[in-house]
Structure formats: C-alpha cells, structure tokens
Motif scaffolding. Structure first.
Motif, mmCIF file in Angstrom:
data_model
loop_
_atom_site.group_PDB
_atom_site.id
_atom_site.type_symbol
_atom_site.label_atom_id
_atom_site.label_comp_id
_atom_site.label_asym_id
_atom_site.label_seq_id
_atom_site.Cartn_x
_atom_site.Cartn_y
_atom_site.Cartn_z
ATOM 1 N N ASN A 159 0.750 -1.175 -0.035
ATOM 2 C CA ASN A 159 0.117 0.028 0.034
ATOM 3 C C ASN A 159 0.827 1.496 -0.002
ATOM 4 O OD1 ASN A 159 -1.932 2.073 0.379
ATOM 5 N ND2 ASN A 159 -3.376 0.762 1.666
ATOM 6 N N ALA B 239 -6.219 -8.741 -5.581
ATOM 7 C CA ALA B 239 -6.611 -7.963 -4.780
ATOM 8 C C ALA B 239 -7.159 -8.703 -3.502
ATOM 9 C CB ALA B 239 -7.524 -7.161 -5.277
ATOM 10 N N LYS C 82 -8.223 -8.821 -9.697
ATOM 11 C CA LYS C 82 -9.398 -8.966 -8.746
ATOM 12 C C LYS C 82 -8.951 -10.164 -7.777
ATOM 13 C CE LYS C 82 -13.212 -7.207 -11.498
ATOM 14 N NZ LYS C 82 -14.661 -7.538 -12.216
ATOM 15 N N LYS D 129 -5.554 -2.465 -7.222
ATOM 16 C CA LYS D 129 -6.643 -1.619 -7.099
ATOM 17 C C LYS D 129 -6.924 -0.959 -8.417
ATOM 18 C CE LYS D 129 -6.228 -0.796 -2.174
ATOM 19 N NZ LYS D 129 -6.026 0.092 -1.095
ATOM 20 N N SER D 130 -8.285 -1.098 -8.781
ATOM 21 C CA SER D 130 -8.887 -0.370 -9.881
ATOM 22 C C SER D 130 -8.515 1.358 -9.826
ATOM 23 C CB SER D 130 -10.263 -0.650 -10.127
ATOM 24 O OG SER D 130 -10.288 -2.103 -10.260
ATOM 25 N N LYS D 131 -7.845 1.669 -11.035
ATOM 26 C CA LYS D 131 -7.687 3.174 -11.179
ATOM 27 C C LYS D 131 -8.669 3.970 -11.778
ATOM 28 C CE LYS D 131 -2.827 2.423 -11.338
ATOM 29 N NZ LYS D 131 -1.384 2.622 -11.653
ATOM 30 N N THR E 237 -1.750 -1.306 -3.215
ATOM 31 C CA THR E 237 -2.198 -0.527 -4.271
ATOM 32 C C THR E 237 -2.382 -1.017 -5.884
ATOM 33 O OG1 THR E 237 -1.160 1.354 -2.763
ATOM 34 C CG2 THR E 237 -2.011 1.968 -4.794
#
Length: 841
Positions: free
Chosen positions: A425, A829, A826, A839-841, A836
């Motif tokens: 993260n 995640a 996914k 994670k979808s931007k 980070t």
C-alpha cells in the motif's frame, strides 16, 4: 619560434596573458585586437584570442581561430599549447596530449607545458608517460619536494614499487636537517613510503621502518594500526596482542580491533569460554559501551547465548535505543538465535522479565517500565516486518501498541509506514511517512524518507515540495536544480524511476542521464586533485582516490540507473511509437493506456497531447521570462550556468538511434559490473537487437555463470537458439563455429520443448520460473496463449508467491494484451487487499 613583436605589442601581449589568467576576458580581447591591427597574422595572439573566446562559451569559434593561428605559425609552442588547452576543455584528452607533446618538442624547457601534459597523463592513466614527464620535471627542478613525491607516485601506480621507494629514500638523504614533527607533508610521505614497502611484501622491513619513524609521526592512530597489523602478519602474536589492546584503549567500539586481538591471542570462534572472558573484561572496562556486549552474541550458543542476549536486550530496551533491531538482525541467519531473540522480546513486551544476573542493567526511573515495554513492542514490529520473519499482521499489531505508548515517536511512525510499504500500500505508506515527518520538521533524514516514499507512490510534485524544505529554492531552476547541483543521486534516481512507472519516458531518461553525468563529473573532478594533493601532501588519500576512481562505475547507483535507462531505450527500439505516446502520457498525467486504445482514439489523444504540450511549453517560456534574474546563474567555479533547453527530455525520447543511447550506459556497466546478472541480461537484449551475436553470447554465458537457474537466462538461451537458427544462412561460418564451441550445451531447436519442460520441472513452485516457461512456450507455440494465461492466473494459488512476483504476473498479462488482466487483478486484490497495485484506477 614564435613570430617577433615590437616592444609595444609585446607589452600588450603580456597584458593579454594577465587578463586571461585573471578572467578579465573583455580587456584581454580588446588588447588582442590592438595587436592584431598591427600584426594580423601573429599566431600567438590569435591563439590567446581563441583561448579567451573559448572561456566565453564559444568553443566552435575558438577552434576555428586556433587552427588559423597554427596555420600562421606551425612552430609556435604557444599555439600548440593553446590548441591542447582547447581540447582539454572539450574533454578530448587524447588530442590534448598530442598537442602538448608537439608543443613540448618545440619548447622542451617549458615547465607549464610539461605540468599540463603530466596532469593529463595521470588523468588518462598513462602511467609510463606520466613516469617520463615526472622524471623530466624532477630533473628541471630537483629542489621541489612535490616533484620527488610525484615521481614516486608515478612509479608506484605503474607497479614499480622498488623505484618508488628509492625515489623517496633519495630525497630523504638530501635533507641536511630532519624536518620538524609539525611538517605534515614529510610525515605523510614517510607513511606513504612505509605502505610501499609493505606492498612489496617485506613486512619485517616495513615494521622496522615504522618503529624507527613512529615517534616523529603525528598520525598516532594510523601508526598504531599499521604496527599491530604487521606484528600479526609476522606471527609475533604476543606483541600484536599488546598493540591491539593499546588500540582498544583508544577506541573500544571498533570491531576490527577486537578481531585482531582474537587472532593475536589465538582464540578460535569455537573457544567460547576464552572469548567470553575476553569480552567480559572489556565490558567491565567500558560499561556504557556496545561492542563488548554485542560481539559475543555472534559466537555464543545455547543457554549462554540466551543469557547474553537477555542482558543486551534489557540494556538497549531500558535506554530506548532505536537501532537495537538493526544491531541484531545480522544474527537472524541462525534459527535458534532468531527464535531466542523473538522469545526474549516477547517476555519484555508482556512484562515477564527479571533483573539480569550480573546487575548491569540500569534501573527505570520511579519503576516506570513503559520505555522498556514500548522498545520491546518496537523491536517486535521490526522483527515481524523483516523479510526472514515476515508476518505483517503481527508487525502492525505491535507497532500500534508502541505508538499508543509513544504517539510522538518519529521512529514508530516510520516503521508503520515501512510495514504498509511491505503490504504493497504505497499510498498509505506515503501518508504515514509524511505524518512522521510532521512530528519533527527539522530532521533532514525523515524529510528525505518522506520524499522517497512519495516518489515510490509516483507523487513527484509532492516529493519535490518536501525536498524544497531543505534546498536553496532561490537558485535558477528552483529546488530541482539545487538537487542536481548537490548531486543528490538517490532523489534523481527515484524521481526517474517514478516517471518510468508512469510511462513518462522522456522525463525518466532526463533523470537517468543526469545521474550518468554526475559520474562523469566525478571522473573529471579528480583532475584538480592531481596537483592539489601534491601541494597539500595528502599522498595516501590521493592514491586511494585514484584507485577508487578506477572502479567508480561499480557504484550501485550507476548499475541501477543504467539498467533502467537501457530498458527504456530497448522499448523505444522495439516500439518507436512509444516516443509519441510517452509524450502524451507526460502531458495527460501518465495514464499509460494509449496502447490499448482504438487507432482513432489514439490519434485524437496524441493530437490533444501535442496541443497541450505546446500550451505547456508556451506557459513555461512565459514563466521563465517573468522570473528571469537580473544576473545570470553561475556554477560553483563562477562560470555561467548553461540553460536547460530540454527540461522534459523530449530530445532524449525522440532519438532516432535508441540502441546507441543504450550503449552509452551499457559499455561502462559491463566493464565495471561484470558479476551483475541484470547487467548481463540487459546487455544480451541490446546486442541481440544490434545483431552482435557473439557479444550477446558473451553476456549469456556470463549470466549463466552467475546463476544458471535465473529465469531470464533460460528464456534468453531459447531466444538465442531460435535467432541463430533463423540467421544462420547469413552468418559467417567462423561465427557459427565460435558459437558452437563457446556454448556446447546450447540446446538444438528440436530439443527446445523438452528443454523448457525440464526447466519447469526443476522449479514447479516458483512463479518467476513459471512465467519464464510460459513466455518460452508462447514463443514456440503462439496458439498456446489462452492456456498460458490460465496458468499465469493459477500462479496466484502458489503458497510462496510474493507480492512482487504477482506484479510481474500482471505485467506479463498486460504485455500479452490479455483480457484476463482484470480478473487477475481482482484475484490478486483478494490475496493482497492492501496492495495499491491491484486496485482499480
């Protein structure tokens, strides 16, 4: 011979020289013009005018004028000397040396030309020529000590140790009275002579010489260390032990002294009783010291280690020493010691402790145990954050407990940021490190850590703002220019890597080239020390500097920057359109999605990017005009600073020869870091694209020797075989023969499938090796991609897959333009919910 002038013009010519030496260039040009009106073809005046013009930043005009001067007076040593000076200013040292030698033939007695030639010879490591030049200078001025010392250095660096010693001895014999003890130059020369004797392998004579001069030498520490070392090498252990004890009385925290004393006393690491008694003696002498308590932890075992570790932890925890874990993590290669330290720290954290047996621990004020307990929590947080004992949940648990007890501790918050970094993260890690910075805004270290974490999170602007709190922001170019002036390599490197991750390759290349230039500056900066060190008499330090400069580009920062820059150049060679797309990314915030757009959408995005870039360049130009200082910026030498005409790195990005740019970084990388497997692998990539198959094979063999099981080595082996088979008809027979003889184990094309399967069977649980296997299979069987994508997804189920390996898997799917990339993200995640990257931007 120089052309003659009448008395008035001769006087003006001397004035031209004085004006040049005092940097009064306008006056010098005016005087030169006066001479040339009367003698327009006077070669020496034309040469001096060229030298002044060059100092004003007009090298092309200066060279043209210098050539006219030479044409007018080929036999003038001044013209040739100036011609050499112009080449030296352009860093073309080979041509400068040629010009100096020609000037010296015309004027053999010129000390200035001889000195300039000698300085360039040592700069270029022409030791034989340097010996000749220094010998000539000594013959001309034998009364100057510097000339004797310089000749000794020349012999030493050329490997003629006996001649070097003879020169120094000869000079000492010419002294009528012994120099005073305060003569530092003489003291350094004496110790330098002693190191030469020792390098010759004559340790006994070196010791005798040192004993004879030691009383008059002010560098007592160096003399004592050398005496102890010589005694140990000669096997005079009783005297060596006495010498090392003397050194320990001066500095009881230097581990090398303890190691020397152990050898002198004949104590092996298996003799735990003898060693324990030795260190107990010094622990008693220095109750506040660290080394005598820390070193025994390396050789003690079992219950002895447990007791010693408990005493050490109690002392460090009681004082709240933040570096406790850093001092002890070297012991973690031993599983018993690792577990014992963990158990002992848990006992302190839970309050299950008792005073140490020997009573050396300090009592807590008013019985307050919170410093001890918070230190234990802090130690455990670092313990579980360490790669050998990583358990991030426990690490986060213990650092939270430590923060509860010490909410204002910068160290605790820094460690929490590191834990979040290992979670993946980067956003949270950056925020936590910035919070830690606000707890002590005067601390430069935490300031740089915060900037580094912001760069790791691709926050280039925020990082520069953070760094600006400790830079000179009033300089032209602001804080970024000051960071370049200070040669802050870690920041420039991290900044470039952040831009590289964002797809802003122009800015990334700009930063990496800046680091390359810093190494060039370091290489060039030694030039001044060739004369400075002789004037100051710092001979040993100078020789060490010369040897360090010879391996300058072994520095890890150079390797790191070079590999990254070469990767970008290889990408630009493979996909020339990236130069345009990267510019668009740089303007639009680095979305990096242009390659996945439809052709029409890509054209629109690129058109918009060009317009935005023009607007940005116009705004920057207007900003420069409004902020233009009244006086031009200058360098540390007082020279006018060159304006950066390409701040975005556009010219670097739009190169038509990317592989030529790659070779600029690659050549020093392979020369100075031959055991770096990343260097060999990236070298293979460049040479294969240049069709230099023998050089590619050299890199492949070197990488295989470093690590034959490296995934890249396996993949490159297959690629090499396929490329060679395809190009075999156009290759000379000798090349084919050399390849087969140099790599007899290179698999044939028919065996590649089995070769690939065997590689996978040897590494079935390694994600990186599986990726390599799949890339090779796709290379051989393009239709296997759907199955390959499924197997990439399956690697997420591997028990030992790491976060970095999972990122590599995602990059692989993106390279294949796979539709499964979103599904991979996914699934990843769910396995790394804090990361980070997924994670979808």
């Amino acid at each position: 011979m120089p052309q003659p002038l009448n008395s008035k013009e001769a006087s003006l010519f001397k004035q031209v020289i004085r004006n040049y030496e005092t940097k009064q260039y306008k006056k010098g040009l005016k005087a030169a013009e006066q001479i040339l009106r009367k003698a327009p073809n006077h070669g020496d005046t034309l040469a001096m005018k060229a030298l002044i013009i060059n100092s004003q930043g007009r090298p092309d005009e200066a060279f043209a004028l210098a050539k006219v001067a030479l044409k007018n007076d080929m036999k003038s040593h001044v013209c040739w000397h100036v011609y050499g000076l112009l080449y030296r200013a352009e860093k073309n040292f080979e041509e400068a040396i040629k010009a100096y030698k020609f000037a010296l033939r015309l004027e053999p007695d010129s000390q200035q030309i001889q000195r300039d030639l000698a300085l360039l010879q040592i700069q270029m490591r022409d030791y034989q020529g340097y010996e000749e030049s220094r010998n000539a200078m000594l013959q001309a001025r034998s009364g100057l000590r510097q000339n004797w010392t310089a000749l000794a250095i020349a012999h030493h660096l050329a490997g003629n140790l006996s001649d070097a010693e003879k020169v120094l001895t000869t000079y000492e014999e010419t002294l009528k009275t012994p120099p005073p003890k305060t003569d530092i130059e003489h003291s350094e020369a004496v110790l330098y002579k002693n190191t030469i004797i020792a390098e010759m392998g004559e340790t006994e004579r070196a010791l005798d010489h040192l004993n004879a001069v030691s009383k008059q030498n002010p560098d007592k520490t160096a003399v004592s260390e050398m005496i102890a070392d010589y005694l140990l090498k000669l096997g005079r252990k009783e005297e060596a032990a006495k010498a090392y004890r003397h050194l320990l009385d001066r500095n009881a925290e230097y581990k090398t002294y303890y190691q020397g004393l152990e050898k002198s006393l004949g104590l092996e690491r298996t003799d735990t009783k003898g060693l324990e008694a030795l260190y107990a003696e010094y622990a008693q002498k220095n109750p506040r010291g660290d080394a005598a308590l820390r070193i025994p932890l390396e050789f003690l075992e079992g219950d002895d280690f447990r007791r010693a570790a408990d005493r050490y932890l109690h002392k460090m925890f009681s004082k709240g020493v933040p570096s406790t874990f850093a001092n002890l993590k070297a012991l973690y290669s031993d599983e018993f010691k690792r577990n014992t330290l963990e158990e002992s720290a848990h006992n302190y954290a839970s309050g299950q402790t008792s005073p140490p047996v020997n009573g050396t621990a300090e009592k807590q004020t008013n019985g307050d145990s919170s410093p001890l307990q918070s230190s234990a929590y802090y130690f455990l947080a670092q313990h579980y954050n360490y790669h050998m004992t990583r358990n991030l949940e426990k690490a986060l648990h213990f650092i939270e407990k430590a923060i509860d007890l010490g909410p204002k501790s910068v160290d605790y918050h820094m460690t929490k940021a590191r834990i979040m970094k290992h979670y993946g993260n980067t956003q949270s890690a950056s925020e936590l490190m910035e919070h830690a910075r606000t707890l002590d805004e005067r601390d430069r270290y935490i300031n740089t850590k915060s900037a580094k974490y912001q760069l790791r999170n691709n926050e280039n602007g925020n990082a520069l703002y953070t760094m600006s709190k400790f830079t000179r922001n009033e300089v032209a170019g602001g804080p970024l220019a000051d960071l370049h002036d200070m040669q802050c390599m870690w920041y420039i490197t991290e900044d470039g890597e952040a831009y590289m991750r964002q797809g802003k390759f122009g800015l990334a290349l700009k930063r990496f080239t800046s680091v390359f230039d810093i190494f060039d500056i370091w290489q060039e900066d030694q030039f001044d020390f060739h004369s400075f060190s002789l004037r100051k008499g710092q001979i040993r330090a100078y020789v060490d500097m010369i040897r360090w400069e010879d391996r300058l580009r072994e520095h890890p920062f150079y390797s790191r920057v070079a590999v990254s820059a070469i990767k970008i150049y290889v990408l630009l060679h493979d996909k020339p359109q990236l130069a345009r797309e990267s510019s668009a990314n740089g303007i639009n915030g680095g979305s990096g999605d242009l390659t996945n757009m439809d052709p029409s959408e890509r054209r629109k995005a690129l058109k918009k990017a060009r317009k935005d870039q023009q607007k940005q360049e116009k705004a920057e130009a207007e900003k420069k005009d409004t902020k233009k200082p009244n006086t031009p910026a200058t360098t540390a030498d007082g020279e006018p600073k060159k304006e950066d005409t390409d701040p975005q790195g556009t010219s670097l990005l739009q190169t038509t020869e990317p592989l030529k740019g790659a070779m600029k970084f690659l050549t020093p990388l392979l020369d100075f870091s031959p055991k770096n497997i990343d260097a060999q692998n990236i070298g293979f990539e460049v040479f294969m694209r240049r069709k230099k198959f023998l050089l590619a094979l050299k890199c492949l063999l070197a990488a295989s020797k470093i690590d034959a099981d490296d995934p890249n080595v396996h993949e490159n082996t297959v690629r090499f075989r396929l490329e060679i088979d395809e190009a075999s008809s156009s290759l000379p027979p000798k090349v084919i023969e050399t390849i087969n003889s140099s790599h007899p184990n290179l698999p044939t094309k028919a065996d590649l499938t089995q070769f690939n399967k065997a590689f996978l069977s040897n590494h079935p649980d390694s994600a990186l090796h599986i990726y390599s296997y799949l890339r090779v299979r796709r290379l051989q069987l393009p239709l296997s991609q759907p199955r390959n994508e499924e197997e990439v997804l399956a690697t997420l189920d591997l028990e030992e897959i790491t976060l970095d390996e999972a990122k590599e898997g995602l990059n692989l799917l993106k390279d294949w333009r796979s539709g499964n990339a979103e599904g991979y993200m996914k699934r990843a995640a769910t396995k790394w919910p804090e990361a980070t990257h997924f994670k979808s931007k």
